[in-house]
Design a protein around this motif. Structure first.
Motif, PDB file in Angstrom:
ATOM      1  N   ARG A   6      -4.715   9.201  -3.295  1.00 20.18           N
ATOM      2  CA  ARG A   6      -4.687  10.351  -2.388  1.00 20.18           C
ATOM      3  C   ARG A   6      -3.916   9.968  -1.129  1.00 20.18           C
ATOM      4  N   MET A   7      -3.129  10.885  -0.627  1.00 23.10           N
ATOM      5  CA  MET A   7      -2.310  10.611   0.557  1.00 23.10           C
ATOM      6  C   MET A   7      -3.172  10.169   1.734  1.00 23.10           C
ATOM      7  N   THR A   8      -4.329  10.797   1.927  1.00 19.13           N
ATOM      8  CA  THR A   8      -5.190  10.405   3.050  1.00 19.13           C
ATOM      9  C   THR A   8      -5.668   8.962   2.895  1.00 19.13           C
ATOM     10  N   ASP A   9      -6.002   8.563   1.675  1.00 17.44           N
ATOM     11  CA  ASP A   9      -6.444   7.188   1.434  1.00 17.44           C
ATOM     12  C   ASP A   9      -5.286   6.203   1.582  1.00 17.44           C
ATOM     13  N   LEU A  10      -4.104   6.618   1.171  1.00 14.39           N
ATOM     14  CA  LEU A  10      -2.922   5.767   1.315  1.00 14.39           C
ATOM     15  C   LEU A  10      -2.585   5.569   2.796  1.00 14.39           C
ATOM     16  N   ALA A  11      -2.735   6.606   3.586  1.00 16.23           N
ATOM     17  CA  ALA A  11      -2.505   6.482   5.034  1.00 16.23           C
ATOM     18  C   ALA A  11      -3.470   5.462   5.629  1.00 16.23           C
ATOM     19  N   THR A  12      -4.719   5.528   5.230  1.00 12.98           N
ATOM     20  CA  THR A  12      -5.718   4.568   5.723  1.00 12.98           C
ATOM     21  C   THR A  12      -5.384   3.160   5.257  1.00 12.98           C
ATOM     22  N   ALA A  13      -5.048   3.020   3.985  1.00 14.51           N
ATOM     23  CA  ALA A  13      -4.769   1.691   3.415  1.00 14.51           C
ATOM     24  C   ALA A  13      -3.556   1.034   4.058  1.00 14.51           C
ATOM     25  N   THR A  14      -2.584   1.826   4.487  1.00 12.42           N
ATOM     26  CA  THR A  14      -1.349   1.276   5.052  1.00 12.42           C
ATOM     27  C   THR A  14      -1.297   1.375   6.578  1.00 12.42           C
ATOM     28  N   LEU A  15      -2.422   1.776   7.177  1.00 10.62           N
ATOM     29  CA  LEU A  15      -2.526   1.880   8.637  1.00 10.62           C
ATOM     30  C   LEU A  15      -1.461   2.787   9.237  1.00 10.62           C
ATOM     31  N   GLN A  16      -1.213   3.911   8.568  1.00 18.40           N
ATOM     32  CA  GLN A  16      -0.250   4.876   9.070  1.00 18.40           C
ATOM     33  C   GLN A  16      -0.948   6.197   9.337  1.00 18.40           C
ATOM     34  N   SER A  17      -0.415   6.959  10.269  1.00 18.58           N
ATOM     35  CA  SER A  17      -0.922   8.306  10.474  1.00 18.58           C
ATOM     36  C   SER A  17      -0.535   9.141   9.252  1.00 18.58           C
ATOM     37  N   LYS A  18      -1.271  10.220   9.026  1.00 19.56           N
ATOM     38  CA  LYS A  18      -0.939  11.096   7.888  1.00 19.56           C
ATOM     39  C   LYS A  18       0.469  11.644   8.036  1.00 19.56           C
ATOM     40  N   SER A  19       0.853  11.985   9.258  1.00 11.30           N
ATOM     41  CA  SER A  19       2.186  12.534   9.500  1.00 11.30           C
ATOM     42  C   SER A  19       3.277  11.496   9.205  1.00 11.30           C
ATOM     43  N   ARG A  20       3.090  10.295   9.708  1.00 12.60           N
ATOM     44  CA  ARG A  20       4.086   9.243   9.468  1.00 12.60           C
ATOM     45  C   ARG A  20       4.194   8.936   7.979  1.00 12.60           C
ATOM     46  N   LEU A  21       3.044   8.841   7.302  1.00 13.48           N
ATOM     47  CA  LEU A  21       3.061   8.570   5.867  1.00 13.48           C
ATOM     48  C   LEU A  21       3.778   9.690   5.126  1.00 13.48           C
ATOM     49  N   SER A  22       3.531  10.925   5.515  1.00 11.21           N
ATOM     50  CA  SER A  22       4.190  12.055   4.860  1.00 11.21           C
ATOM     51  C   SER A  22       5.711  11.925   4.952  1.00 11.21           C
ATOM     52  N   HIS A  23       6.210  11.570   6.133  1.00  4.45           N
ATOM     53  CA  HIS A  23       7.661  11.376   6.297  1.00  4.45           C
ATOM     54  C   HIS A  23       8.156  10.206   5.448  1.00  4.45           C
TER      55      HIS A  23
END
Length: 170
Positions: free
Chosen positions: A73-90
Motif C-alpha cells: 500500500r502506498m501509505t505503508d510504503l511512505a512509512t517504510a521509506t520515511l517519505q511523505s505521501k506526497s513525495r512518494l506519490s511524485h
C-alpha cells in the motif's frame, strides 16, 4: 554559554534544567555519525546514477521486492521509506514512467492504492543489487573487522528500534 556553565560537568543539566551539552567525545561521535550518514548516502547515490536510479528509487525497489506479491500500500510504503505521501506519490509517478513500478487499486478500498514492482523493476533490481552491495561493502562494511561489525550492530540496533517506535512502527 557562560563561564559557570562551561566549568560544569558537560553531561549534567544546568540550573534551569536545560538539556546537558554533549561532551567532547559525544560531540565527536555525533559529528562522525552525521558525516558517515551524509557522505555514505551521497557516494552510494553517485554509484547508482549510471544505472539511472537514485537512492530513493533503489530503496523503493528493495522494499517492494521483499513484500508478498511485490506490492505494498502506498501509505505503508511512505512509512517504510520515511517519505511523505506526497513525495512518494511524485517518486512513484517518475518510476512508473520508467516502467519500474505501477499503481493498482486496492480491492475494497476505492481510495487505497498499491505500488507494485513490475517485471522491469525486478530485473533492474537484480542487475543493480550486486553493484550496490559491492559499494556498501567497499565503503562501509569492509572498513570494520568482525568484532566492530558486531559492536556497531549492538550499538545502533536499539537506536533504530527506539526511532521506529516513535514513528508508530516499533
Amino acid at each position: 554559554m557562560d563561564a559557570d556553565t562551561a566549568s560544569q560537568d558537560p553531561a549534567a543539566p544546568d540550573a534551569e534544567g536545560r538539556a546537558p551539552w554533549l561532551s567532547v567525545r559525544e560531540q565527536q561521535l555525533w559529528r562522525a555519525h552525521l558525516d558517515v550518514s551524509r557522505l555514505l548516502e551521497h557516494q552510494l547515490g553517485r554509484e547508482l546514477q549510471p544505472h539511472g536510479l537514485a537512492m530513493n528509487d533503489y530503496e523503493i525497489l528493495v522494499v517492494l521486492s521483499e513484500e508478498p506479491k511485490r506490492r505494498m500500500r502506498m501509505t505503508d510504503l511512505a512509512t517504510a521509506t520515511l517519505q511523505s505521501k506526497s513525495r512518494l506519490s511524485h517518486q512513484v509517478t517518475r518510476m512508473e514512467k520508467d516502467g519500474l513500478v505501477v499503481r493498482e487499486g486496492c480491492p475494497g478500498d476505492r481510495r487505497g492504492l498499491y505500488a507494485v514492482l513490475t517485471d522491469k523493476g525486478w530485473e533492474t533490481l537484480q542487475k543493480v543489487a550486486p553493484d550496490h552491495v559491492r559499494s556498501v561493502r567497499h565503503h562501509f562494511i569492509d572498513r570494520f573487522d568482525e568484532d566492530q561489525v558486531a559492536a556497531l550492530y549492538e550499538a545502533l540496533a536499539p537506536v533504530a528500534e527506539h526511532l521506529r517506535s516513535l514513528r508508530g512502527r516499533g
